[in-house]
Structure formats: C-alpha cells, structure tokens
Design an enzyme around this catalytic site. Structure first.
Site, PDB file in Angstrom:
ATOM      1  N   PRO A 220      10.164  32.954   7.151  1.00  0.00           N
ATOM      2  CG  PRO A 220       9.110  32.361   5.153  1.00  0.00           C
ATOM      3  CD  PRO A 220       9.827  33.491   5.832  1.00  0.00           C
TER       4      PRO A 220
ATOM      5  CB  CYS B  81      13.368  38.328  12.167  1.00  0.00           C
ATOM      6  SG  CYS B  81      14.616  39.120  11.218  1.00  0.00           S
TER       7      CYS B  81
ATOM      8  CG  ASP C  77      24.017  39.007   6.220  1.00  0.00           C
ATOM      9  OD1 ASP C  77      22.815  39.303   6.349  1.00  0.00           O
ATOM     10  OD2 ASP C  77      24.473  37.892   6.545  1.00  0.00           O
TER      11      ASP C  77
HETATM   12  C1  UD1 Z   1      21.273  33.328   6.424  1.00  0.00           C
HETATM   13  C2  UD1 Z   1      22.212  34.176   7.244  1.00  0.00           C
HETATM   14  C3  UD1 Z   1      21.791  35.638   7.224  1.00  0.00           C
HETATM   15  C4  UD1 Z   1      21.670  36.108   5.780  1.00  0.00           C
HETATM   16  C5  UD1 Z   1      20.764  35.191   4.980  1.00  0.00           C
HETATM   17  C6  UD1 Z   1      20.744  35.524   3.502  1.00  0.00           C
HETATM   18  C7  UD1 Z   1      22.963  32.619   8.927  1.00  0.00           C
HETATM   19  C8  UD1 Z   1      22.958  32.204  10.349  1.00  0.00           C
HETATM   20  N1  UD1 Z   1      22.210  33.666   8.610  1.00  0.00           N
HETATM   21  O1  UD1 Z   1      19.976  33.415   7.010  1.00  0.00           O
HETATM   22  O2  UD1 Z   1      22.786  36.388   7.895  1.00  0.00           O
HETATM   23  O3  UD1 Z   1      21.130  37.415   5.756  1.00  0.00           O
HETATM   24  O4  UD1 Z   1      21.234  33.835   5.083  1.00  0.00           O
HETATM   25  O5  UD1 Z   1      22.007  35.461   2.968  1.00  0.00           O
HETATM   26  O6  UD1 Z   1      23.666  32.058   8.112  1.00  0.00           O
HETATM   27  N2  UD1 Z   1      12.997  31.575   3.031  1.00  0.00           N
HETATM   28  C9  UD1 Z   1      11.714  31.083   2.949  1.00  0.00           C
HETATM   29  N3  UD1 Z   1      11.434  29.913   3.612  1.00  0.00           N
HETATM   30  C10 UD1 Z   1      12.366  29.232   4.327  1.00  0.00           C
HETATM   31  C11 UD1 Z   1      13.669  29.745   4.401  1.00  0.00           C
HETATM   32  C12 UD1 Z   1      13.970  30.925   3.744  1.00  0.00           C
HETATM   33  O7  UD1 Z   1      10.842  31.664   2.316  1.00  0.00           O
HETATM   34  O8  UD1 Z   1      12.050  28.179   4.902  1.00  0.00           O
HETATM   35  C13 UD1 Z   1      13.352  32.840   2.341  1.00  0.00           C
HETATM   36  C14 UD1 Z   1      13.708  33.948   3.316  1.00  0.00           C
HETATM   37  O9  UD1 Z   1      12.559  34.598   3.795  1.00  0.00           O
HETATM   38  C15 UD1 Z   1      14.599  34.825   2.455  1.00  0.00           C
HETATM   39  C16 UD1 Z   1      15.330  33.820   1.565  1.00  0.00           C
HETATM   40  O10 UD1 Z   1      14.549  32.624   1.623  1.00  0.00           O
HETATM   41  O11 UD1 Z   1      13.809  35.675   1.644  1.00  0.00           O
HETATM   42  C17 UD1 Z   1      16.739  33.518   1.978  1.00  0.00           C
HETATM   43  O12 UD1 Z   1      16.771  33.196   3.356  1.00  0.00           O
HETATM   44  P1  UD1 Z   1      17.832  32.190   3.958  1.00  0.00           P
HETATM   45  O13 UD1 Z   1      18.924  32.007   2.972  1.00  0.00           O
HETATM   46  O14 UD1 Z   1      17.116  30.978   4.431  1.00  0.00           O
HETATM   47  O15 UD1 Z   1      18.373  32.973   5.206  1.00  0.00           O
HETATM   48  P2  UD1 Z   1      18.852  32.377   6.593  1.00  0.00           P
HETATM   49  O16 UD1 Z   1      19.459  31.045   6.395  1.00  0.00           O
HETATM   50  O17 UD1 Z   1      17.762  32.518   7.593  1.00  0.00           O
END
Ligand code: UD1
Length: 416
Positions: free
Chosen positions: A122, A116, A303
C-alpha cells in the site's frame, strides 16, 4: 524477451565492482524536480528502472541526459505534474515524484501503483503524511491528486518505518512552511543519502540516520551534484554467491552498510575480510545452515532474502528464513524447488532443508531479487538452468551476467 542460461557447479574467483545503488538514485532523481536548475548525478547505474525514471522526468517536462553512468537533470522546464499509469505500473518507485511535484507546483497527479509480485504494498503512509502537511488528497480514475498551495509542517508518525514514505514526505516537507517531525522514519542508507543531498541543496533536515527526522522548511532549494552510494544489495548478492561458490572480492562498497549481512555470512563458516571499500568472502568447505529474519535497516534486508534462501538450499542442514517486511515475498521458492531445493513456506517463513546438490532446470523469474536468487541457484546447480523473464533482473542489476562471467561463471543471455 531474453533469458539467462547458467551451467552451474563451477567455482568462482575474482573481483567485482558494484554499481551505484538503484534504491538511492531513484529518490535522488525525483529530488531533482525540487530545484529550478540542473542536477548532476554521478555513478548512476544503467538499469531499466533508472531509464524508466528518466522517462518519467521527461514526461513531466525535465530535460535528461544520461551517458556513461552520469545523469544531468534540468528541471527548469518542468511544467506537467502528472505521472501516467503506463510508467507507474512498471515501477512503483515512480511514486517518489508525488512529494516533489506537489511541493513545487502546489498540485500533482500520480497514478496509484498497482499490486506487486510480493503482495499488496500500500501507499497509505505516503498519502496520510501529505494530508498531515495540509494537502488535499483525492483518488480519481486511478490517479492520486494532491493539492496544497503551500504545505505546512506537522508531526507525522509512521506505524512502521517505510523507505518510500519517508523519502516522499521528506521531499514534500523540505520546502513546507514551518517544522515537520517524522517519527519512526526509515534509516536506510538510501534515505540518509537523500536527506544529505537535500541539505546540500539548502534544506534543513536534522536527525539524519536516526528514526526521528526534523525538517525545518526552507523557501527554496538550489541545485547540487551528487555521487550515488554503492549498491549494498548488489554487493550482498555477490557475497552470498561467494559464500558457496568461491573467493570473491567485492569492491567499491561501503562495508558499514552490510554489517548484518557480513555477520550472517560469517555464521555459514565463510571467512570475510573487510578493508576500507572492499569485502572479500572465502567459502568454507561446507555451508553451515543459518537462520535469517529480515528487518528494517540496520537489520538483514528483505532485498537479500531470496538470495539467502538460495544459499541455504545447499547448506549442510536445515534453516529458517523469515521475512517480516514483505510477508508474501517467496515467489522464488517454487522455482528453487524446481532445481531440487527442499523449501516449504508457511505464512512469512521459509523452512529450508539443505540438499547435497541442485540440478539445473528451466525456471522463471518473477521479480528483481527473485531473479538474482535464481542466478545463484543456477550457478549452484549441476548442468544447465534456463532463467526466463530476465527483464526483471535488468530493472535492478547492471550487467549482472558480465559481472558473474568475469568471476569465472558459465552464464550468458539469449533471446527467447
Ligand atoms: C523500498 C525498496 C525495496 C525494499 C523495501 C524494504 C526502493 C525503490 N525500494 O521499497 O527494494 O524491498 O524498501 O526495504 O527503495 N507500507 C505500508 N504503507 C505504506 C508504505 C509501506 O503499509 O504506505 C509497508 C509495506 O507494505 C512494507 C513496509 O511498509 O511492509 C516497508 O515498505 P517500504 O519501506 O515502504 O518499501 P518501499 O519503499 O516500497
């Protein structure tokens, strides 16, 4: 491809109504796959992302009708638990269908999202969580294949709270056998709305809005209609614009969702007035520099980091903007610098030296929120700014240029 053009430097004034929240409606649409029936969703923003999700629901077999911000999802005919690469690569949130499809069909095949613009992003928490619930998860040809006759409740702890993983695991666990506990769960309003909807559908989720969710698995869910919460990020975008450009009343909002943003805007010297569902911002003569560090809810949202950086680029002094959620989310910075901003990035920190003025230039948008920050930059800048690749903005903002135009901005769209 379209571009957006702004002639900046004009004061803004007026009222703007926010749309339904993109990040709330996407998991709600995925949750509709959990029921053998029809889910009606109101206040659905007409965005590229909601249309992409509708297309994905159709591919798995659902019937979708989307008119006048209302969506009807008939999940009775769903028969193909496969989310293809072509769609997932255009919208990572497609991954939300993994939990519901697995829970309903005992099997799901969902393309692994790619990289992205803001770094690796991840999905390991989603996958480890499903494995904890007893799913067998493999990767074949770029697809995640998850299998489980019936998921079984378990205790899951996320290293950091993830919005997407919390949503996915809740949707998988709601009909699992036994109790699931998610520790360090996301508390974002969009996750709160998802959990409340699942409970209305017959789920038994406790601890909603806290960082520990307890989910007592139920055998079956039934359909329930829902109205999407207001988009706090869209609201925040207009408030940040108003903090420099003029008195704007943002209406149809949930002010409580924006406490951290309101606090920071007030620190810039702007005056904020809050009523039940409106927030009005009135700028000060000078925008004071204010440091921001993004955090999970209820902290300052990542965001809105790009939009805040745009505002700080004309502040009366220097400020520091730190993104603790996405360390590489600074693709807007070189573009803002093309407008004359003075921003340096080191690791996950932007050092912003406020400038007396910005001057319009051609710039390129790289993701949804970066585009919004460039629109704010363009409206602040003297003269003409051409923002190309605005399809990014159409993913997440409904009629953004019409809304800014109604506030007095000189902004329009042209085919490139
Ligand atoms: C959602 C939002 C996005 C927002 C983000 C953080 C939606 C559709 N998108 O994205 O607009 O910027 O929350 O508020 O709701 N992480 C891991 N492993 C995982 C999942 C996440 O390491 O399996 C990390 C990510 O890299 C990041 C953090 O956790 O550093 C938070 O990410 P996450 O809350 O999961 O973001 P999204 O749900 O993808």
């Amino acid at each position: 491809m379209d571009k957006i053009i702004t002639i900046g430097g004009k004061p803004l004034k007026g009222k703007v109504k926010v749309s339904g929240a993109k990040n709330a409606v996407l998991p709600i649409m995925a949750a509709a796959l959990l029921v053998d029936g029809v889910t009606n969703v109101k206040r659905v923003p007409n965005l590229r992302d909601t249309r992409t999700m509708a297309r994905l629901l159709e591919i798995v077999g659902a019937k979708v009708r989307f008119e006048d911000n209302e969506m009807m999802i008939d999940a009775r005919p769903v028969n193909n638990p496969v989310a293809p690469y072509e769609l997932v690569k255009t919208m990572r949130a497609s991954f939300y269908v993994l939990g519901p499809l697995l829970s309903r069909f005992g099997m799901a095949k969902v393309s692994m999202p790619g990289g992205c613009a803001w770094g690796p992003r991840p999905v390991d928490f989603h996958l480890k969580g499903l494995e904890k619930l007893g799913a067998e998860v493999t990767l074949e040809g770029g697809y995640i294949i998850a299998r489980a006759k019936r998921l079984i409740g378990n205790r899951i702890r996320f290293d950091i709270p993830s919005v997407g993983a919390t949503g996915n695991i809740v949707m998988a666990a709601v009909t699992a056998r036994g109790t699931t506990v998610i520790e360090n769960a996301a508390r974002e309003p969009e996750i709160v709305q998802l959990c409340r909807l699942l409970n209305k559908m017959g789920g038994e989720i406790h601890g909603i809005g806290t960082d520990e969710l307890t989910i007592e698995g139920v055998d079956e869910l039934k359909p329930h209609s829902v109205e999407v919460i207001p988009d706090r990020i869209e609201a925040g975008t207009f408030l940040i614009a108003g903090a420099a450009l003029g008195e704007i009343c943002v209406c149809g909002v949930e002010p409580e969702h924006l406490n951290a943003v309101i606090e920071k805007i007030e620190e810039t010297g702007a005056k904020i007035t809050v009523s039940k569902d409106t927030i009005t911002v009135k700028p000060a003569k000078k925008v004071l520099p204010v440091d921001v560090t993004t955090a999970v809810y209820p902290g300052f949202p990542t965001d809105l980091q790009a939009q805040w950086t745009a505002l700080m680029s004309i502040a009366d002094g220097s400020s520091i903007v730190t993104d603790t959620i996405y360390h590489d989310r600074f693709s807007h910075v070189p573009e803002l610098n093309r407008l004359g901003a003075n921003i340096k990035v080191e690791n996950n920190v932007a050092f912003v030296r406020g400038q007396k003025e910005l001057i319009g230039a051609p710039v390129m948008s790289t993701d949804i929120r970066a585009s919004a920050s460039l629109i704010i930059g363009g409206l602040l800048a003297k003269g003409r700014t051409d923002i190309s690749r605005v399809y990014h903005i159409d993913r997440g903002y409904e009629n953004i240029e019409e809304k800014f135009r109604a506030l007095g901005a000189e902004i329009w769209r042209e085919a490139e």
